[in-house]
Design an enzyme around this catalytic site. Structure first.
Site, mmCIF file in Angstrom:
data_model
loop_
_atom_site.group_PDB
_atom_site.id
_atom_site.type_symbol
_atom_site.label_atom_id
_atom_site.label_comp_id
_atom_site.label_asym_id
_atom_site.label_seq_id
_atom_site.Cartn_x
_atom_site.Cartn_y
_atom_site.Cartn_z
ATOM 1 N N ASP A 209 18.191 43.612 -26.538
ATOM 2 C CA ASP A 209 17.575 44.698 -27.299
ATOM 3 C C ASP A 209 16.872 45.697 -26.367
ATOM 4 O O ASP A 209 16.134 45.286 -25.461
ATOM 5 C CB ASP A 209 16.547 44.066 -28.253
ATOM 6 C CG ASP A 209 16.043 45.020 -29.301
ATOM 7 O OD1 ASP A 209 16.847 45.483 -30.124
ATOM 8 O OD2 ASP A 209 14.826 45.314 -29.297
ATOM 9 N N GLU A 255 23.800 31.437 -13.084
ATOM 10 C CA GLU A 255 23.573 30.023 -12.721
ATOM 11 C C GLU A 255 24.376 29.114 -13.642
ATOM 12 O O GLU A 255 24.902 28.092 -13.222
ATOM 13 C CB GLU A 255 22.094 29.643 -12.951
ATOM 14 C CG GLU A 255 21.143 30.016 -11.872
ATOM 15 C CD GLU A 255 19.715 29.813 -12.371
ATOM 16 O OE1 GLU A 255 19.471 28.927 -13.229
ATOM 17 O OE2 GLU A 255 18.841 30.582 -11.933
HETATM 18 C C1 NOJ Z 1 16.804 48.025 -31.544
HETATM 19 C C2 NOJ Z 1 17.231 47.187 -32.717
HETATM 20 O O1 NOJ Z 1 18.623 47.311 -32.884
HETATM 21 C C3 NOJ Z 1 16.435 47.694 -33.895
HETATM 22 O O2 NOJ Z 1 16.891 47.140 -35.106
HETATM 23 C C4 NOJ Z 1 14.989 47.366 -33.649
HETATM 24 O O3 NOJ Z 1 14.205 47.927 -34.691
HETATM 25 C C5 NOJ Z 1 14.507 47.950 -32.311
HETATM 26 N N1 NOJ Z 1 15.438 47.750 -31.246
HETATM 27 C C6 NOJ Z 1 13.224 47.282 -31.902
HETATM 28 O O4 NOJ Z 1 13.458 45.969 -31.528
#
Ligand code: NOJ
Length: 531
Positions: A209, A255
């Site tokens: 993310d 790893e």
């Molecule tokens: C990107 C994710 O896809 C989204 O759904 C989220 O709200 C934000 N990052 C924060 O984690």
């Protein structure tokens, strides 16, 4: 049932088609009702694996399943090493993994390294005072260090005042999502530990993310343009230090590969709307395995525009020996069928595009049904980022609850009584069967699994009326032709004499390309020969 060969295909992520599951909206279990009727569970997903195997996808990416207060529906994690009870237990997860692998389907999890929930014990400790052992695990300042805005709700400052410490903490997203301080080596080590936890359980990789946010220069103010477009290419979220951190993350994944020869893949949500910046996140083959390409996702369904994006991506990634990804929909954006004007024909053309481009395609649950977003009335809006429409539950059958045990947490997408899995399974002309045929063609055709070298891929046309490319494995040429306009195209070029194998117009299948090429059609065609 095909046994999953763990050590086969070390670079499985290059030939895989990945299917994103948004667990809340995917499926409930028919036998083990979860704690929140109307919300999907891991067992529900396990029970639908045969459907996914039938469809022909190779890997699943699960949006977050870790323990979370759900302020951002799982992207606010309060325990990285536990499954949220809404979705089930760790035992349910282990069973899902076993069952997916038994069907030859890999599983990658969402890893959310930039922030935690404010309910995470790390933050609870950190916010207690300025001297506790985790005092520096988050980004604390006496005054806001810059003018950054949070992504959600739009327009709020990214600096949140905390009474207990009488200081501000950084939160690039919701106030319930404090940013971790990756400058602190203890944080980095702890986050590597969370990767190992799931790697030890056998996962095949991670979707990472907002991974471009791991390094930030707090001294930089956002320029005015970024104050208007929060998701824009802002100077603070593309820093050299992030690449060092990614190299260390890659070493953790490697790893595991070094132990059993099986790649654990990373795909980064590098939300920089700039292909060159995105390409940097592959490093020299020592950072991300794959990176999402948001500039392509946001392009209109216009052959000339798409050709520009494809050309830029391929040119930049070929230079570094990196592997592209292609994605059109996910849980954050309106579904592409909707963005492309709402027609099912466009959705079918897009499927041909997505599944014949060179690189790794990512599908989003329900796109195989040709879903558009649900119409969510104001009183049912739950997402602070207003992304509910594309997160609507999958309609499994034609019954009132469409295969769910209660009215789901969000309304169904339009036409659920006909646009559902059961109905489309029974109709060989449905978009679901079309996706399945396209996936089968891709997985049985070496040329369609090749890379972006000049002898493997050539963009042939990118005019306002026609998008076309060729792919080759050295003995066969495969052509993709996409014409969403109402104007037939005269220039057949290298496609002359090829046989149409799969088309949005089934009556063309088996015919030989000659004469004017039709309007409002996409097809895949084959002939012997090389580039
Ligand atoms: C990107 C994710 O896809 C989204 O759904 C989220 O709200 C934000 N990052 C924060 O984690």
């Amino acid at each position: 049932m095909v046994a999953f060969m763990a050590s086969s295909q070390p670079e499985w992520w290059k030939t895989a088609v990945v299917y994103q599951v948004y667990p809340r909206s995917f499926a409930e279990s028919a036998s083990a009702i979860g704690p929140t009727p109307g919300v999907g569970t891991l067992t529900g997903l396990t029970e639908r694996l045969d459907y996914l195997a039938w469809l022909g996808v190779d890997a699943l990416w699960l949006s977050p399943i870790c323990r979370s207060p759900m302020a951002d529906f799982g992207y606010d994690i309060s325990d990285f090493c536990a499954v949220d009870p809404t979705f089930g237990t760790l035992a349910d997860f282990d069973e899902l993994l076993v069952q997916a692998h038994a069907r030859g389907i890999r599983l990658i999890l969402d890893w959310v390294p930039n922030h935690t929930s404010d309910q995470h014990e790390w933050f609870q400790e950190s916010r207690r005072n300025r001297t506790n052992p985790k005092a520096d695990w988050y980004v604390w300042r006496d005054e806001p260090a810059n003018n950054w805005l949070a992504s959600f709700p739009r327009g709020e400052s990214a600096w949140e005042f905390d009474e207990a410490r009488s200081q501000y903490y950084l939160r690039c997203f919701l106030r319930e999502q404090p940013d971790l301080n990756w400058d602190n080596p203890q944080v980095e080590a702890a986050m590597h530990g969370t990767l190992r936890f799931w790697l030890d359980r056998g996962v095949d990789g991670f979707r990472m993310d907002v991974v471009h946010l791991l390094g930030k220069d707090l001294a930089l103010d956002d320029p005015p343009i970024c104050q208007e477009k929060v998701w824009g290419h802002v100077p603070y979220n593309d820093q050299p230090i992030t690449h060092e951190r990614l190299r260390r993350i890659r070493r953790v994944l490697d790893e595991y590969r070094d132990t059993d020869g099986r790649d654990r893949a990373s795909v980064g949500e590098v939300y920089l709307l700039d292909e060159a910046a995105m390409a940097d996140y592959y490093g020299d083959g020592d950072e991300l395995h794959l990176s999402f390409n948001f500039k392509f996702l946001w392009a209109p369904f216009d052959p000339a525009e798409l050709a520009i994006r494809i050309h830029a991506t391929v040119a930049l990634l070929a230079e570094r020996g990196a592997w592209p990804t292609w994605v059109l929909s996910n849980h954050d954006v309106p579904r592409h069928r909707q963005r492309y004007g709402g027609g099912e024909l466009e959705a079918r053309m897009a499927a041909i595009m997505l599944l014949t481009l060179p690189g790794t395609p990512f599908m989003y649950q329900g796109e195989e049904l040709g879903l558009v977003d649900a119409d969510v009335p104001a009183e049912r809006v739950v997402d602070p980022g207003l992304r509910d429409g594309c997160r609507a539950p999958i309609p499994w059958d034609s019954s009132d609850l469409h295969g769910w045990t209660a009215d789901p947490w969000l309304p169904f997408p339009p036409e659920a009584e006909v646009r559902n899995v059961e109905r489309q399974l029974g109709d060989s002309g449905s978009i679901l069967h079309f996706y399945r045929r396209m996936l089968a063609l891709r997985s049985s055709t070496p040329a369609l699994q090749g890379g972006i070298g000049a002898s493997e891929f050539q963009l042939l046309k990118g005019t306002p009326g026609l998008l076309a490319w060729a792919r080759s494995d050295g003995s066969q040429m495969w052509f993709t032709y996409i014409n969403p306009t109402s104007v037939p195209q005269g220039d057949r070029g290298e496609m002359e004499g090829a046989t149409v194998v799969l088309s949005t117009d089934a009556s063309l299948e088996g015919s030989v390309v000659s004469g004017a090429l039709p309007a409002r059609v996409a097809f895949v065609a084959r002939r012997d020969g090389t580039m």
